[in-house]
Design an enzyme around this catalytic site. Sequence first.
Site, PDB file in Angstrom:
ATOM      1  N   TYR A 156     -35.174  18.278  -7.758  1.00 15.04           N
ATOM      2  CA  TYR A 156     -35.106  19.686  -8.154  1.00 15.04           C
ATOM      3  C   TYR A 156     -34.266  19.795  -9.421  1.00 15.04           C
ATOM      4  O   TYR A 156     -33.217  19.154  -9.528  1.00 15.04           O
ATOM      5  CB  TYR A 156     -34.469  20.511  -7.037  1.00 15.04           C
ATOM      6  CG  TYR A 156     -34.315  21.986  -7.364  1.00 15.04           C
ATOM      7  CD1 TYR A 156     -35.435  22.806  -7.516  1.00 15.04           C
ATOM      8  CD2 TYR A 156     -33.050  22.563  -7.522  1.00 15.04           C
ATOM      9  CE1 TYR A 156     -35.291  24.161  -7.814  1.00 15.04           C
ATOM     10  CE2 TYR A 156     -32.907  23.913  -7.812  1.00 15.04           C
ATOM     11  CZ  TYR A 156     -34.023  24.709  -7.953  1.00 15.04           C
ATOM     12  OH  TYR A 156     -33.882  26.048  -8.243  1.00 15.04           O
ATOM     13  N   ASP A 251     -30.092  14.278 -14.190  1.00  7.65           N
ATOM     14  CA  ASP A 251     -29.645  15.561 -13.653  1.00  7.65           C
ATOM     15  C   ASP A 251     -28.624  15.252 -12.564  1.00  7.65           C
ATOM     16  O   ASP A 251     -28.968  14.935 -11.434  1.00  7.65           O
ATOM     17  CB  ASP A 251     -30.842  16.332 -13.096  1.00  7.65           C
ATOM     18  CG  ASP A 251     -30.432  17.696 -12.558  1.00  7.65           C
ATOM     19  OD1 ASP A 251     -29.216  17.933 -12.402  1.00  7.65           O
ATOM     20  OD2 ASP A 251     -31.324  18.515 -12.275  1.00  7.65           O
ATOM     21  N   LYS A 279     -22.763  22.825 -10.247  1.00  3.94           N
ATOM     22  CA  LYS A 279     -22.169  22.844  -8.910  1.00  3.94           C
ATOM     23  C   LYS A 279     -20.665  22.513  -8.944  1.00  3.94           C
ATOM     24  O   LYS A 279     -19.870  23.385  -9.255  1.00  3.94           O
ATOM     25  CB  LYS A 279     -22.975  21.957  -7.974  1.00  3.94           C
ATOM     26  CG  LYS A 279     -24.424  22.512  -7.859  1.00  3.94           C
ATOM     27  CD  LYS A 279     -25.206  22.075  -6.670  1.00  3.94           C
ATOM     28  CE  LYS A 279     -26.441  22.965  -6.504  1.00  3.94           C
ATOM     29  NZ  LYS A 279     -27.705  22.370  -6.894  1.00  3.94           N
TER      30      LYS A 279
HETATM   31  C1  LIG Z   1     -28.777  23.024  -7.803  1.00  2.00           C
HETATM   32  C2  LIG Z   1     -29.450  22.138  -8.778  1.00  2.00           C
HETATM   33  C3  LIG Z   1     -29.945  22.603 -10.003  1.00  2.00           C
HETATM   34  C4  LIG Z   1     -29.948  24.055 -10.351  1.00  2.00           C
HETATM   35  O1  LIG Z   1     -28.660  24.566 -10.471  1.00  2.00           O
HETATM   36  P1  LIG Z   1     -28.451  26.166 -10.335  1.00  2.00           P
HETATM   37  O2  LIG Z   1     -27.006  26.334 -10.666  1.00  2.00           O
HETATM   38  O3  LIG Z   1     -28.819  26.516  -8.941  1.00  2.00           O
HETATM   39  O4  LIG Z   1     -29.342  26.797 -11.337  1.00  2.00           O
HETATM   40  C5  LIG Z   1     -30.459  21.689 -10.891  1.00  2.00           C
HETATM   41  N1  LIG Z   1     -30.509  20.388 -10.596  1.00  2.00           N
HETATM   42  C6  LIG Z   1     -30.056  19.894  -9.439  1.00  2.00           C
HETATM   43  C7  LIG Z   1     -30.113  18.427  -9.186  1.00  2.00           C
HETATM   44  C8  LIG Z   1     -29.532  20.762  -8.477  1.00  2.00           C
HETATM   45  O5  LIG Z   1     -29.138  20.267  -7.295  1.00  2.00           O
END
Ligand SMILES: *Cc1c(COP(=O)(O)O)cnc(C)c1O
Length: 440
Positions: A156, A251, A279
């Site tokens: 994601y 990511d 996060k």
């Molecule tokens: C949570 C998440 C996102 C998106 O971050 P938001 O602050 O919710 O927009 C992108 N990449 C990864 C791997 C994530 O876990």
Amino acid sequence: MDYHADLMRDEKKIHSESHKALSQACRLLPGGVNSPVRAFGGVDLDPLFIASAAGSKIRDLDGNEYIDYVGSWGPMILGHAHPAVIETIHRAVDKGTSFGAPTVAETELAERIVGAFASIEKVRLVSSGTEAVMSAVRLARAFTGRDMIVKMVGCYHGHSDSFLVAAGSGVAERGTASSPGVPPALAELTVVVPYNDIDAVRAAFANHPGRIAAVLAEPIAANMGVVPPVEGYLETLRTLCDENETLLIFDEVISGFRVALGGAQERYGISSDLTCLGKIIGGGLPLAAFGGRAEIMDRLAPQGEVYQAGTLSGNPIATAAANATLEILAQPGSYDKLEASAAALEAGFADAAAQAGVPVTLNRVGSIMSCFFCDHPVRSFADVQATDIARFKRFFAEMLQHGVYLAPSAYEAMFVSLAHTQGDIEQTLDAARASFSQLQ
Ligand SMILES: *Cc1c(COP(=O)(O)O)cnc(C)c1O
């Protein structure tokens, strides 16, 4: 099933205030929530409305207290309302909440990030992980002069258009939109391949020679439950990107500052060209970042021509929370403690499941863990889909009854924090023993 009706009855009894709050919220907010997974659709229950949280515990509107393994989906690695973070936030608030002008605290945060990640020389602060990945991909497209990207199934990367894409008809072919509203013209620029399948990445390069700007991956997949990279996967991604003059974007919105101060890159010894963070780095406030080598980052406006901006980027309250959080995390012993707590949890889950005769696969990297209900290894999204989701739902409901708040979806990780005590872990394992025994 009867058990479900029973649980629902109990549920209604102890969660009446949450139920009331939900019906009021549903009149004004689509689904009653501001982010879909919170609605508990993945476990066929109604969501708890939260009144407060402190340390390892979260408390709902009815006054029920739970040991929390969601941790706001990752940010709360120090536990909720950590006194030092809260005090720092108070001090920052007193000086004003937003200036739209630079502050020295932003440079301090950049120093912490650059100090933690060997591959990052410069960073840009943004407000969400979605924004970080979206902007990093724009930068990669500008830097390489190419328009296609490769992403992995089950990873994601936030909700921007280019990442809400499913695999196309053939292997490593152009993708198709996975949400209404995503233009097919954009989805076609994303090639979606299975996670941990290096041959599929090779095929993507072969099918689209000279077109791929970036390979985008969670180095440790954590949005389909926790799925670590198989031996050699990240190394080969690095090599393939180098051979094809493609940027490798990690990511690390979950893994950054989670599995080590320097994220998965430190843990596995692989450098990406661009890294997305979020996060944890916001310490529970809306803050995220992306960074990499100066020659790439300097292409960003105002230094370069690639446009990216944000009214609340580097917001002083969020930046203060970030600096306080990262300072505490950087103290010696933090990651050893996280590792020890999570290892105890893993061993206890394995033991409890075996006692109950329930087959599980436990995937854990540092303080993120998943308990999959299956008897096969879980290395890809297809493997996750082949697990017993109905069993997970029942386990979730049992654990909740026993005072443990897990992520309300079989496709999400458990997050252990520094606030989880040995007592919390023991209590969690008592709940797990009772819950597994209900699953036969
Ligand atoms: C949570 C998440 C996102 C998106 O971050 P938001 O602050 O919710 O927009 C992108 N990449 C990864 C791997 C994530 O876990």
